[in-house]
Design an enzyme around this catalytic site. Structure first.
Site, short mmCIF file in Angstrom:
data_model
loop_
_atom_site.label_atom_id
_atom_site.label_comp_id
_atom_site.label_asym_id
_atom_site.label_seq_id
_atom_site.Cartn_x
_atom_site.Cartn_y
_atom_site.Cartn_z
N HIS A 131 -24.91 -13.87 -2.96
CA HIS A 131 -24.64 -13.30 -1.65
C HIS A 131 -23.15 -13.29 -1.36
CE1 HIS A 131 -28.97 -13.88 -0.85
NE2 HIS A 131 -28.80 -12.95 0.07
N LYS A 135 -22.03 -16.01 3.86
CA LYS A 135 -23.38 -16.56 4.06
C LYS A 135 -23.31 -18.07 4.07
CE LYS A 135 -28.17 -16.27 2.48
NZ LYS A 135 -28.65 -16.04 3.86
#
Length: 233
Positions: A131, A135
């Site tokens: 990600h 995040k």
């Protein structure tokens, strides 16, 4: 449909764009500093807030008879409490670790593959998720859902982050640039490997799924999942 957004970060803004394109109205953009919330103004709420605020947002909506869609991760230690409250109030609630329609198909493939591999212990399974660097939680909620699907259909009893000791299912988390989300499940043997992978190209798929879930839940009561929304049961 009158939608209230709990959390107005990148996902909230994308949900707003998708909702407006589909003819809906955004009646509130709510964060932790919003003093007064008019629950009567909304038909449904979509929560993509911070982990520390998600449970409060969900319970307030249920207590005020507002259907609530939540995609916030990192608060699931209180998920059973939210379910119990929803059932006691005859409310409507959907939580999903990932609202992408493609990811939810991927969940089904993952479960089916795990069942097929159950009697082939020579294949060792692992998960990897990638990600963007902003995040906060690791592993991702999507990776945890994938791990739980494998565990429920295999001899594994638990997952661990970056650790396969004691027979645990290992999950590797990487944070790279602006990656929206890539999840890979690999079954590896000395002679070959089997791999399934989902790659998100942007955030719009997540937003579309959340708005689709909001459209679906209107007029319903109960605790649901994206399997219900997509009629995968």
């Amino acid at each position: 449909m009158r939608i209230a957004l709990f959390g107005y970060g990148k996902m909230g803004q994308m949900i707003e764009q998708v909702a407006l394109k589909r003819g809906h109205e955004i009646v509130a953009k709510i964060d932790e500093h919003t003093p007064n919330i008019d629950f009567n103004s909304m038909d449904v709420a979509i929560d993509f807030s911070m982990p520390e605020g998600a449970y409060s947002n969900i319970t307030k909506c249920i207590e005020n008879n507002v259907p609530i869609i939540s995609g916030t991760t990192g608060w699931l230690d209180k998920y059973k409490d939210a379910v119990a409250l929803c059932e006691s109030k005859n409310g409507a609630f959907i939580y999903a670790s990932n609202f992408s329609l493609g990811v939810n198909i991927f969940f089904e493939l993952n479960n089916y593959l795990a069942k097929m591999m159950h009697n082939l212990p020579e294949y060792k399974v692992s998960l990897e998720e990638i990600h963007h660097t902003q995040k906060l939680d690791a592993p991702s909620g999507t990776a945890i859902t994938l791990a739980e699907g494998i565990i429920s259909n295999s001899e594994y009893s638990k997952w661990k982050l970056d650790d396969n000791s004691n027979g645990s299912l290992p999950i590797t988390s990487k944070r790279i640039g602006k990656t929206p989300g890539t999840h890979t499940v690999t079954y590896d043997n000395i002679v070959d490997s089997i791999e399934i992978k989902h790659t998100a190209h942007n955030r719009e798929g997540f937003a579309l799924g959340a708005v689709t879930a909001a459209e679906w839940i209107i007029g319903k009561a109960g605790v649901f999942s994206m399997r219900d929304v997509l009629n995968l049961g």
